[in-house]
Design an enzyme around this catalytic site. Structure first.
Site, short mmCIF file in Angstrom:
data_model
loop_
_atom_site.label_atom_id
_atom_site.label_comp_id
_atom_site.label_asym_id
_atom_site.label_seq_id
_atom_site.Cartn_x
_atom_site.Cartn_y
_atom_site.Cartn_z
N HIS A 231 5.08 -3.91 4.69
CA HIS A 231 4.63 -4.35 3.36
C HIS A 231 3.33 -5.15 3.49
CE1 HIS A 231 4.67 -5.67 -0.77
NE2 HIS A 231 4.69 -6.95 -0.40
N CYS A 313 1.90 -0.83 -1.91
CA CYS A 313 1.49 -2.21 -1.63
C CYS A 313 0.07 -2.26 -1.05
CB CYS A 313 2.47 -2.89 -0.69
SG CYS A 313 2.81 -2.00 0.84
#
Length: 403
Positions: A231, A313
């Site tokens: 992430h 992301c």
């Protein structure tokens, strides 16, 4: 530029392919534009000649590749049949090169420039991958196309998947381009959060390295794209004057496109910023800089933007960084937190369809930037080799700096 005439790819044998350099002609800007015009009218020979030129590693090769890529990536009702011809020609070339080199993935197996562009990150390769039906082969090509030096990709990564994660290299290419002329914001190279086999983080290493070379750092907003483990987040760091007591203060904003980051990761980031604040005060004192720093202000901005875009992301980090860079160029007093908060709030007002479209358009721009990096590098390598070949000095030095 001299280019080989190769046409009717599907009719060439491997032996004939290796003999195609016998007949050549000179490429000019006028010829390229003429071929583009006739290709758009559906002339198959012009399309194949553009492919021949696109295999080259000079500026004409890049321009021909861009022409083909642009036609494929911007379809209209009038160009659908032309796009089919382009894709067919690309795939025929790839299959012939595959047979000739006996390996679709290792460009170093052949010294022939005719093949190398088909086995390295290039716009031609993206067209080829669109047409290859086997998912397993797409995944193999993805490893090459994404130049996975950091081993970020899983075996199942598919470059052509519209919902895949962006890699470090893709994010770096895009951010370096948009920040190239920025005066009020600096973008640092994307990294992972933790140093392997250590409790240290790459962020604290970067921060400490900067203040040791310049105790007055940072003088402008610093942006750090960081991968926390599957992430991406964006860390903004700025030295401001606290209006309450007129003292300097480090202000850190952590932009997260999810709704939460996790207790351990938040604590690690807090520890890094607090430690940096102490190190900065120490370096300033050692260098007789008599300025007192307040305790740092650390803000976690959990934007919760990924309801419809679960793997975006990296794209959100790029878009958020671009917002900060562009707005601060217009107004250097703009606070990163305000810019990031407004950016997130605007995005959440879009419908799901609009969010998909924004994500798609950004990924397309990101892809173009990434592929252009390799296209430009190939051109530079080509001309550098020509220079070496035709120059006498035996000792040459070169250096590379990533900023």
């Amino acid at each position: 530029m001299m280019v080989t005439v190769v046409s009717n790819y599907c009719q060439l044998s491997q032996t004939q392919l290796s003999q195609t350099f016998a007949e050549k002609f000179t490429v000019t800007e006028e010829l390229l534009q003429s071929l583009k015009k006739t290709a758009l009218s559906g002339d198959e020979e012009s399309i194949e000649l553009l492919h021949n030129i696109a295999l080259g590693y000079d500026k004409f090769g890049k321009e021909a590749e861009d022409i083909l890529y642009h036609i494929v990536r911007t379809p209209t009702n009038e160009t659908l049949s032309i796009i089919r011809l382009i894709k067919n020609a690309c795939l025929k070339l790839y299959n012939l090169a595959h047979i000739a080199t006996n390996s679709p993935l290792k460009s170093h197996d052949s010294d022939d420039l005719l093949f190398k562009k088909l086995f390295s990150p290039s716009k031609l390769m993206t067209i080829i991958g669109d047409e290859i039906p086997l998912i397993s082969e797409k995944q193999s090509l993805s490893k090459v196309l994404l130049n996975d030096e950091n081993n970020e990709l899983s075996d199942g990564t598919n470059f052509w998947d519209k919902n895949r994660q962006l890699t470090t290299d893709e994010i770096a290419c895009y951010l370096q381009k948009i920040a190239a002329n920025a005066k009020n914001t600096q973008v640092n190279y994307p990294t992972g959060l933790y140093v392997p086999y250590s409790t240290r983080t790459h962020l604290e290493d970067a921060l400490n390295e900067n203040i040791k070379s310049d105790p007055s750092w940072p003088n402008e907003v610093q942006l750090f794209p960081i991968n926390t483990g599957g992430h991406w987040i964006l860390v903004s760091l700025q030295k401001i004057v606290n209006k309450k007591n007129n003292k300097l203060q480090i202000k850190c904003v952590i932009f997260n496109s999810l709704r939460a980051l996790g207790y351990d990761k938040e604590n690690s980031l807090k520890r890094v910023i607090n430690s940096f604040n102490s190190e900065l005060m120490g370096e300033m004192s050692n260098n007789n800089i008599k300025v007192h720093l307040n305790e740092p202000e650390i803000i976690f901005l959990h934007a919760d933007l990924q309801q419809y875009l679960s793997q975006s992301c990296g794209a959100f980090v790029c878009m958020a960084a671009q917002e900060v860079i562009e707005q601060r160029e217009s107004n250097s007093d703009s606070a990163p937190y305000t810019l990031l908060k407004n950016h997130a709030d605007r995005f959440k007002k879009y419908s799901a369809e609009e969010q998909y479209e924004i994500d798609f358009q950004h990924r397309l721009a990101n892809r173009n930037c990434y592929l252009d990096k390799y296209g430009d590098a190939n051109i530079n390598h080509y001309y550098r080799n020509l220079e070496i070949k035709h120059s006498q000095p035996k000792n040459r030095a070169s250096g590379k700096r990533v900023s």
